[in-house]
Design an enzyme around this catalytic site. Sequence first.
Site, mmCIF file in Angstrom:
data_model
loop_
_atom_site.group_PDB
_atom_site.id
_atom_site.type_symbol
_atom_site.label_atom_id
_atom_site.label_comp_id
_atom_site.label_asym_id
_atom_site.label_seq_id
_atom_site.Cartn_x
_atom_site.Cartn_y
_atom_site.Cartn_z
ATOM 1 N N ASP A 25 0.753 -1.378 -0.081
ATOM 2 C CA ASP A 25 -0.087 0.050 0.066
ATOM 3 C C ASP A 25 0.946 1.224 0.005
ATOM 4 O O ASP A 25 0.525 2.309 0.537
ATOM 5 C CB ASP A 25 -1.001 0.016 1.106
ATOM 6 C CG ASP A 25 -2.076 -0.957 0.988
ATOM 7 O OD1 ASP A 25 -2.190 -1.857 0.051
ATOM 8 O OD2 ASP A 25 -2.701 -1.175 1.948
ATOM 9 N N LYS A 130 -6.469 -5.043 -3.458
ATOM 10 C CA LYS A 130 -7.309 -5.616 -2.261
ATOM 11 C C LYS A 130 -8.390 -4.775 -1.709
ATOM 12 O O LYS A 130 -8.302 -3.549 -1.579
ATOM 13 C CB LYS A 130 -6.289 -5.950 -1.364
ATOM 14 C CG LYS A 130 -5.466 -4.791 -0.709
ATOM 15 C CD LYS A 130 -4.153 -5.404 0.321
ATOM 16 C CE LYS A 130 -3.633 -4.091 1.198
ATOM 17 N NZ LYS A 130 -4.473 -3.225 1.911
ATOM 18 N N CYS A 163 -2.427 -2.568 7.593
ATOM 19 C CA CYS A 163 -2.588 -3.527 6.520
ATOM 20 C C CYS A 163 -1.235 -4.325 6.404
ATOM 21 O O CYS A 163 -1.337 -5.629 6.022
ATOM 22 C CB CYS A 163 -2.618 -2.588 5.369
ATOM 23 S SG CYS A 163 -4.195 -1.717 5.132
#
Length: 226
Positions: A25, A130, A163
């Site tokens: 991310d 995702k 995450c």
Amino acid sequence: MAVITAQPYDYSLPTETGIALIIIDMQRDFLEPGGFGAALGNEVGLLRAIVPTVQRLQQAFRERGWLVLQTVEGHRPDLSDCPPSKRQRGNAALKIGDPGPMGRILVLGEPGNQIIPELAPTPEETVIEKPGKGAFYNTNLEFLLKTHNISHLIVTGVTTEVCVQSTLREANDRGYECLLVEDATESYFPEFKQATLAMVRAQGGIVGWTATADQVLTGLSQWSAP
């Protein structure tokens, strides 16, 4: 046997399977003003400190032809994969799907949902989209790892306690040996990062190992991929 000096003890490198680098991310929505991270009231500049370190690891894996995977958290334009509870939580100034300075917040394909230029993937590298915190949830990550005969994961990215930690725990439950790179992960809250590092390596590495990028690169320099 080649190892990486790590905590809580040395991380043994595989002899018959492979290693992958996962970069989680590192997208504009989390690292730049005007994105989702800023909308939640965070100081997004804190995350940029790890960019050079992640670059070093990315380049090392590329030079050796080892698997590099990146993830982005994002949702379909119609938000059909975004639970209403996720969209409403937090009382943010901008919610998921709202128009913002970098396009619609946390929506796939929007400018803010792109990986920062410094870590842009090559055409051959896979970016996993995702819809949740963990990289295994509703994605093909496990299929890709099995296809490439990967057993060990070097994990980097943001944010450490959300995450990144979610992905580590998902991977741990699936039998992968995970090492979190201490100076290649970051949080908006430094104390949360330190707490996560401690949790990962607690109780003899109940979730995995932690090490610095220098320790990782030194260990990998002694390893021959099968």
